[in-house]
Write a protein that holds these residues in place. Structure first.
Motif, PDB file in Angstrom:
ATOM      1  N   VAL A  84      23.803   1.195  13.399  1.00 28.84           N
ATOM      2  CA  VAL A  84      24.049   1.849  11.725  1.00 28.84           C
ATOM      3  C   VAL A  84      22.886   3.007  12.332  1.00 28.84           C
ATOM      4  O   VAL A  84      22.076   2.631  12.516  1.00 28.84           O
ATOM      5  CB  VAL A  84      24.242   1.562  10.375  1.00 28.84           C
ATOM      6  N   THR A  85      23.739   4.231  11.654  1.00 23.20           N
ATOM      7  CA  THR A  85      22.489   5.618  12.082  1.00 23.20           C
ATOM      8  C   THR A  85      22.049   5.595  10.308  1.00 23.20           C
ATOM      9  O   THR A  85      22.671   5.594   9.747  1.00 23.20           O
ATOM     10  CB  THR A  85      22.739   6.971  12.509  1.00 23.20           C
ATOM     11  N   VAL A  86      20.950   5.088  10.214  1.00 23.86           N
ATOM     12  CA  VAL A  86      20.446   5.030   8.344  1.00 23.86           C
ATOM     13  C   VAL A  86      19.191   6.408   8.413  1.00 23.86           C
ATOM     14  O   VAL A  86      18.764   6.635   9.255  1.00 23.86           O
ATOM     15  CB  VAL A  86      19.313   4.315   8.155  1.00 23.86           C
ATOM     16  N   SER A  87      18.853   6.967   7.210  1.00 23.70           N
ATOM     17  CA  SER A  87      17.918   7.783   6.943  1.00 23.70           C
ATOM     18  C   SER A  87      16.096   7.558   7.557  1.00 23.70           C
ATOM     19  O   SER A  87      15.737   5.957   6.414  1.00 23.70           O
ATOM     20  CB  SER A  87      18.114   8.468   5.582  1.00 23.70           C
ATOM     21  N   GLU A  88      15.443   8.376   6.973  1.00 28.62           N
ATOM     22  CA  GLU A  88      13.556   7.702   7.414  1.00 28.62           C
ATOM     23  C   GLU A  88      13.924   6.972   5.826  1.00 28.62           C
ATOM     24  O   GLU A  88      12.712   6.792   5.974  1.00 28.62           O
ATOM     25  CB  GLU A  88      13.539   9.075   7.583  1.00 28.62           C
ATOM     26  N   ARG A  89      14.205   7.828   4.816  1.00 27.03           N
ATOM     27  CA  ARG A  89      14.276   7.179   3.634  1.00 27.03           C
ATOM     28  C   ARG A  89      14.802   5.582   3.577  1.00 27.03           C
ATOM     29  O   ARG A  89      13.453   4.823   3.250  1.00 27.03           O
ATOM     30  CB  ARG A  89      14.810   7.939   2.430  1.00 27.03           C
ATOM     31  N   PHE A  90      15.994   5.002   4.231  1.00 19.25           N
ATOM     32  CA  PHE A  90      16.284   4.163   4.085  1.00 19.25           C
ATOM     33  C   PHE A  90      14.960   2.671   4.813  1.00 19.25           C
ATOM     34  O   PHE A  90      15.364   2.246   4.703  1.00 19.25           O
ATOM     35  CB  PHE A  90      17.578   3.522   5.139  1.00 19.25           C
ATOM     36  N   GLY A  91      14.956   3.836   5.845  1.00 23.60           N
ATOM     37  CA  GLY A  91      13.661   2.811   6.998  1.00 23.60           C
ATOM     38  C   GLY A  91      12.969   2.563   6.271  1.00 23.60           C
ATOM     39  O   GLY A  91      12.116   1.530   6.140  1.00 23.60           O
ATOM     40  N   ARG A  92      11.785   3.492   5.464  1.00 18.78           N
ATOM     41  CA  ARG A  92      10.758   2.678   4.552  1.00 18.78           C
ATOM     42  C   ARG A  92      11.294   2.206   3.531  1.00 18.78           C
ATOM     43  O   ARG A  92      10.583   1.150   2.998  1.00 18.78           O
ATOM     44  CB  ARG A  92      10.207   4.442   3.949  1.00 18.78           C
ATOM     45  N   LYS A  93      12.638   2.154   2.511  1.00 21.28           N
ATOM     46  CA  LYS A  93      13.489   0.815   1.896  1.00 21.28           C
ATOM     47  C   LYS A  93      12.693   0.062   2.800  1.00 21.28           C
ATOM     48  O   LYS A  93      11.998  -1.015   2.104  1.00 21.28           O
ATOM     49  CB  LYS A  93      14.028   1.184   1.377  1.00 21.28           C
ATOM     50  N   LEU A  94      13.498  -0.273   3.554  1.00 22.00           N
ATOM     51  CA  LEU A  94      13.768  -1.588   4.308  1.00 22.00           C
ATOM     52  C   LEU A  94      11.841  -2.352   4.975  1.00 22.00           C
ATOM     53  O   LEU A  94      11.464  -3.429   4.907  1.00 22.00           O
ATOM     54  CB  LEU A  94      14.610  -1.388   5.869  1.00 22.00           C
ATOM     55  N   GLU A  95      11.444  -1.202   5.464  1.00 19.72           N
ATOM     56  CA  GLU A  95       9.875  -1.907   5.845  1.00 19.72           C
ATOM     57  C   GLU A  95       9.246  -2.476   4.321  1.00 19.72           C
ATOM     58  O   GLU A  95       8.300  -3.118   4.215  1.00 19.72           O
ATOM     59  CB  GLU A  95       8.653  -0.631   5.443  1.00 19.72           C
ATOM     60  N   ARG A  96       9.442  -2.202   3.619  1.00 16.78           N
ATOM     61  CA  ARG A  96       9.040  -2.358   2.260  1.00 16.78           C
ATOM     62  C   ARG A  96       9.557  -3.589   1.756  1.00 16.78           C
ATOM     63  O   ARG A  96       9.047  -4.572   1.093  1.00 16.78           O
ATOM     64  CB  ARG A  96       9.398  -1.145   0.878  1.00 16.78           C
ATOM     65  N   LEU A  97      10.872  -4.120   1.712  1.00 20.65           N
ATOM     66  CA  LEU A  97      11.317  -5.198   1.365  1.00 20.65           C
ATOM     67  C   LEU A  97      10.705  -6.353   2.762  1.00 20.65           C
ATOM     68  O   LEU A  97      11.068  -6.928   2.309  1.00 20.65           O
ATOM     69  CB  LEU A  97      12.862  -4.626   1.609  1.00 20.65           C
ATOM     70  N   ARG A  98      10.886  -6.066   3.794  1.00 19.41           N
ATOM     71  CA  ARG A  98      10.247  -6.599   5.034  1.00 19.41           C
ATOM     72  C   ARG A  98       8.769  -7.192   4.661  1.00 19.41           C
ATOM     73  O   ARG A  98       8.468  -8.806   4.520  1.00 19.41           O
ATOM     74  CB  ARG A  98       9.992  -6.244   6.105  1.00 19.41           C
ATOM     75  N   ASP A  99       7.665  -6.417   3.948  1.00 18.46           N
ATOM     76  CA  ASP A  99       6.871  -6.814   3.508  1.00 18.46           C
ATOM     77  C   ASP A  99       6.624  -8.033   2.154  1.00 18.46           C
ATOM     78  O   ASP A  99       5.886  -8.822   2.147  1.00 18.46           O
ATOM     79  CB  ASP A  99       5.671  -5.919   2.912  1.00 18.46           C
ATOM     80  N   LEU A 100       7.867  -7.680   1.357  1.00 16.02           N
ATOM     81  CA  LEU A 100       8.014  -8.192   0.602  1.00 16.02           C
ATOM     82  C   LEU A 100       8.904  -9.932   0.141  1.00 16.02           C
ATOM     83  O   LEU A 100       8.513 -10.811  -0.356  1.00 16.02           O
ATOM     84  CB  LEU A 100       8.813  -7.860  -0.617  1.00 16.02           C
ATOM     85  N   ARG A 101       9.788  -9.893   1.519  1.00 15.90           N
ATOM     86  CA  ARG A 101      10.598 -10.781   2.117  1.00 15.90           C
ATOM     87  C   ARG A 101      10.027 -11.104   3.443  1.00 15.90           C
ATOM     88  O   ARG A 101      11.220 -11.261   4.183  1.00 15.90           O
ATOM     89  CB  ARG A 101      11.966 -10.122   0.847  1.00 15.90           C
TER      90      ARG A 101
END
Ligand SMILES: [Zn+2]
Length: 322
Positions: free
Chosen positions: A177-194
């Motif tokens: 799936v192609t995602v936005s750069e915004r989605f990428g940042r959110k995913l990074e944040r989520l990875r840090d939190l969980r």
């Protein structure tokens, strides 16, 4: 000893007949499917026809559906099934990797194999034998410059969302799936939190949340329905209490009557259908609403509104989905 020989010869004859009858059935079924005769009888798919009309178990229906589709793509499958070189229980594995282009080389590799052995051949032949566990975020250059926020857009007409899912093994699929750069940042944040969750577990949890919300909206049962309900002026609006009532009455499954007189009963992609369409003056009342699966909702609309109108709105559907 003579008797044992005779009995054995009799068994061999019966076995040949059994294989021959199965092959004959599958050839006829492939033809039935090619004509989409199941749709004419009111079924949503070949699978439903086999299960509901012929009374096969879901497992048996699935085997025969897969075989009928494979025979249409690779008619050469039928002879090895008839003479016993190809065991019927391997058909689902065979269908995963054998196609019209590669059958000459690939099909003989399944001769004489058990289902378990066939699964190993699939892994050896499949383009993605080992499911990768890593996730890669790759930058894609597009018309929007880096850093700009891009609103999510709907997939272009004719594109299929499910096309992005590639089966790797029986249990694993790859989602591309192609995602936005915004989605990428959110995913990074989520990875840090969980950090305890893998990426696919994170995404699945997000999908679960959205699914629970959507299903609740779709209809159905909230724990404490609101006491007072304002009537809406928009006839397309179906009040929540009406949705709940229809959903409960119809048992949360498709109410379409198939040729045998039974109801379809599918729980796949359910929608609320207006028996008399809004366009023809129908109301959003329980008496004029019923639960239908997506296939039968489309069929109902075609019958009432006519094929010409529907062809302009219909979304191409993957063939043969159960
Ligand atoms: Zn249905």
């Amino acid at each position: 000893m003579d008797t044992a020989r005779e009995l054995s010869a009799q068994l061999a004859t019966l076995l040949r007949r059994e294989r021959s009858a199965l092959a004959e059935f599958l050839v006829a079924l492939a033809d039935f499917d090619a004509r989409r005769a199941w749709a004419e009888l009111g079924y949503a798919s070949l699978f439903h026809y086999l299960h509901r009309e012929l009374g096969l178990s879901k497992g048996s229906a699935q085997y025969r559906k897969v075989a009928a589709e494979l025979i249409q793509a690779v008619p050469a499958v039928i002879e090895p099934l008839r003479d016993g070189r190809l065991c019927f229980t391997t058909i689902i594995e065979v269908a995963r990797v054998v196609d019209a282009r590669n059958w000459e080389g690939a099909l003989p590799r399944f001769y004489g194999l058990s289902r378990h052995e066939a699964a190993e051949v699939v892994v050896a032949l499949a383009p993605h034998p080992a499911p990768p566990v890593r996730t890669v975020l790759t930058a894609v250059r597009g018309p929007g410059s880096a850093g700009s926020t891009v609103e999510p857009v709907a997939p272009p007409p004719g594109s299929s969302r499910s096309a992005a899912l590639t089966p790797l093994t029986a249990e694993r699929q790859r989602l591309h799936v192609t995602v936005s750069e915004r989605f990428g940042r959110k995913l990074e944040r989520l990875r840090d939190l969980r950090p305890d969750l893998s990426d696919d577990a994170l995404l699945e949890a997000a999908v679960d949340l959205l699914l629970a919300k959507a299903e609740k909206r779709k209809g159905a049962l909230t724990e404490r329905p609101r006491a007072s309900v304002r009537p809406s002026r928009d006839p397309r609006h179906i009040p929540a209490h009406v949705r709940r009532e229809v959903w409960r009455r119809d048992g949360g499954c498709c109410q379409w009557r198939v040729a045998s007189g039974e109801i379809c009963g599918s729980t796949h992609a359910l929608q609320l259908d207006h028996v008399v369409p809004l366009a023809l003056g129908g109301e959003s009342s329980p008496g004029n609403l019923r639960v239908l699966c997506a296939a039968h909702n489309l069929l109902a609309a075609r019958r009432v509104l006519g094929d010409a109108l529907m062809d302009r709105h219909a979304v191409p559907r993957a063939r043969g989905a159960p």
